[in-house]
Motif scaffolding. Structure first.
Motif, PDB file in Angstrom:
ATOM      1  N   LEU A   9       0.803  -1.214   0.000  1.00 42.64           N
ATOM      2  CA  LEU A   9       0.000   0.000   0.000  1.00 42.64           C
ATOM      3  C   LEU A   9       0.839   1.268   0.000  1.00 42.64           C
ATOM      4  N   ILE A 216      -8.703  -3.851   4.508  1.00 40.09           N
ATOM      5  CA  ILE A 216      -7.601  -3.700   3.569  1.00 40.09           C
ATOM      6  C   ILE A 216      -7.534  -4.952   2.689  1.00 40.09           C
ATOM      7  N   GLY A 219      -2.998  -7.010  -2.045  1.00 38.71           N
ATOM      8  CA  GLY A 219      -2.255  -6.240  -3.035  1.00 38.71           C
ATOM      9  C   GLY A 219      -1.380  -7.135  -3.893  1.00 38.71           C
ATOM     10  N   VAL A 272     -10.463  -1.258   0.813  1.00 35.52           N
ATOM     11  CA  VAL A 272      -9.316  -0.663   0.137  1.00 35.52           C
ATOM     12  C   VAL A 272      -8.945  -1.471  -1.106  1.00 35.52           C
ATOM     13  N   SER A 274      -6.224  -1.995  -2.714  1.00 30.94           N
ATOM     14  CA  SER A 274      -4.781  -1.816  -2.628  1.00 30.94           C
ATOM     15  C   SER A 274      -4.052  -2.348  -3.843  1.00 30.94           C
ATOM     16  N   SER A 278      -1.624   0.182  -5.910  1.00 29.86           N
ATOM     17  CA  SER A 278      -0.191  -0.076  -5.818  1.00 29.86           C
ATOM     18  C   SER A 278       0.451  -0.412  -7.147  1.00 29.86           C
ATOM     19  N   SER A 338       0.421   5.116   2.898  1.00 24.60           N
ATOM     20  CA  SER A 338      -0.728   4.235   2.724  1.00 24.60           C
ATOM     21  C   SER A 338      -1.918   4.724   3.524  1.00 24.60           C
TER      22      SER A 338
END
Length: 363
Positions: A9, A216, A219, A272, A274, A278, A338
Motif C-alpha cells: 500500500l 484492507i 495487493g 481498500v 490496494s 499499488s 498508505s
C-alpha cells in the motif's frame, strides 16, 4: 514461504493529505484483526521457535520515543499506527497478549481498543498453522474481551462503545502462499472458501455489535523483494499477482453481497483497493517519493532479500527512500503514505463505497 503478506500500500497516491495530528479521537476505540502488516507485538508472546517475530534490531530502529523492537515488522510505525493517528489516537492499540500479560486488557479496551493481529496469520486456520493467531481465534479473543468489558462496565455501555468503534481488518495474502491451485477450478474454489470464511468472521463481529469495518484488500504480493528474488531479472511474479488480483476482485464482489444493508442493517464498511492503487506505481516509484521499490532496506544478498532483517544484517542509511524495510514488509514511510491515501476524499480515493474518513464519522 512464510509470512508473505499484504505489503504494497505504500506506493499509492502521494497526493494524499498530510497525516492527521493526534487529538480527540473520532471513535471511542479501535479493534484490529489481521496479519503482520498490523501486528504490534502479539507474536512476541507466542511459544515456538518458528513463530515469526520482530523482536530484535533493526526492527524499531526509528520507532518514536527511542529505537526499540516492538513486535512491529517495520523500522518504526506500521499502517495500523498511522490509521490510529488519523482517528485521533497516539498509535495503534496495544497487542492483546501484551495487555493480558500486564493485566491491563479491559482498561485499554474501554479507552483505546485492542489489537489481535498476528504475523503469518490468514483467513484459513491451516495457514502457517501453529505459528500464529488465525483470524477465527482473533475473533474469539474479541468475544472474550467483550465479555470481560461487560462485567466491568455493563452490557449497555459496552454495546454503544463497540457500535461506534473502528474495526480494522487486513488479511488474506498469507493464504495465497499456502496453496498451489493447479486449475481454474481450484482457484475458484480457493476464492470461494476465503470469501466465505472472511465474511463469516465479519458477520460474527457484527453479531457482537461491531458496525464500522475498514478492510484492507490483498495487493500485488508478487512484487515483494522475496518474491522478486525468485526471478533472475528481479521482476514481479505475474502469476502471484494474477492470483492476488483475482482474490481482490472476489473480495470486492463477495463482501458487497455478504455485507449488504438488507442482510446486516446498520453495518458500514470501507474496502481498500490496494492492488489497483499499488500496481501502477511500480513503474514510477520516484513519483511516490521512493528511490527504491524492489529492494529491502534491511537484509542481505541480492535485493537485500536473501537474509532476514537482524542485528547482523545490512541496513540502508536512508530508510524513507525505501518502500520495503525487510524482504516482505513496508517501511514506516510507506505505511504512512498508505494510511493517508485511505482517508482521502476525492479523485485519488482508493476505497469503496466510502473512505476511511467517512466511515469513522458515520453515526
Amino acid at each position: 514461504m512464510k509470512d508473505l503478506v499484504l505489503v504494497l500500500l505504500g506506493l499509492v497516491f502521494v497526493g494524499a493529505v498530510g497525516a492527521s495530528a493526534v487529538g480527540r479521537p473520532v471513535v471511542p476505540a479501535m479493534f484490529v484483526l489481521g496479519d503482520s502488516t498490523l501486528d504490534v507485538g502479539n507474536n512476541n508472546h507466542l511459544p515456538g521457535k518458528d513463530v515469526p517475530r520482530a523482536n530484535e534490531p533493526f526492527y524499531g530502529i526509528d520507532f518514536p520515543g527511542g529505537a526499540k523492537a516492538t513486535g512491529r515488522f517495520s523500522n518504526g510505525y506500521n499502517i495500523a499506527d498511522f490509521i490510529a493517528r488519523h482517528l485521533g489516537f497516539e498509535r495503534s492499540p496495544l497487542a492483546y497478549l501484551v495487555l493480558k500479560s500486564r493485566n491491563y486488557l479491559i482498561p485499554s479496551a474501554l479507552t483505546r481498543g485492542v489489537s489481535y493481529a498476528s504475523a503469518g496469520s490468514g483467513i484459513l486456520d491451516s495457514t502457517n498453522a501453529g505459528k500464529n493467531i488465525p483470524l477465527s481465534k482473533q475473533v474469539q479473543y474479541f468475544a472474550s474481551t467483550k465479555a470481560e468489558m461487560e462485567v466491568a462496565w455493563g452490557s449497555r455501555k459496552v454495546s454503544k462503545l463497540i457500535a461506534s468503534s473502528f474495526f480494522l481488518l487486513g488479511t488474506g495474502s498469507n493464504d495465497l502462499f499456502q496453496t498451489r491451485p493447479k486449475s481454474q477450478a481450484d482457484v475458484a474454489a480457493l476464492y470461494a472458501t476465503l470469501v466465505s470464511n472472511y465474511s463469516a468472521a465479519i458477520i460474527d463481529l457484527y453479531g457482537m455489535g461491531a458496525r464500522k469495518f475498514g478492510i484492507i484488500n490483498t495487493g500485488p504480493v508478487g512484487c515483494v523483494p522475496r518474491v522478486r528474488l525468485l526471478n533472475a531479472t528481479g521482476a514481479c511474479n505475474d502469476g502471484m499477482n494474477r492470483l492476488a488480483a483475482g482474490l481482490a476482485t472476489a473480495f470486492k464482489s463477495g463482501l458487497a453481497t455478504a455485507l449488504a444493508p438488507t442482510r446486516l442493517p446498520g453495518l458500514k464498511y470501507s474496502l481498500v483497493d490496494s492492488f489497483a492503487g499499488s500496481q501502477a506505481n511500480f513503474d514510477n516509484p520516484q513519483a511516490a517519493g521512493f528511490l527504491n521499490a524492489d529492494r529491502a532496506c534491511c537484509g542481505s544478498g541480492r535485493l537485500g532479500a536473501e537474509g532476514k532483517c537482524t542485528r547482523n544484517a545490512t541496513l540502508c542509511s536512508h530508510r524513507d527512500a525505501y518502500a520495503f524495510f525487510d524482504n516482505v514488509h513496508p517501511s514506516q514511510r510507506a505505511a504512512e503514505l498508505s494510511a493517508q491515501a485511505l482517508f482521502v476524499d476525492g479523485p485519488t480515493q482508493i476505497t469503496t463505497p466510502i473512505s476511511f474518513k467517512e466511515l469513522a464519522h458515520q453515526r
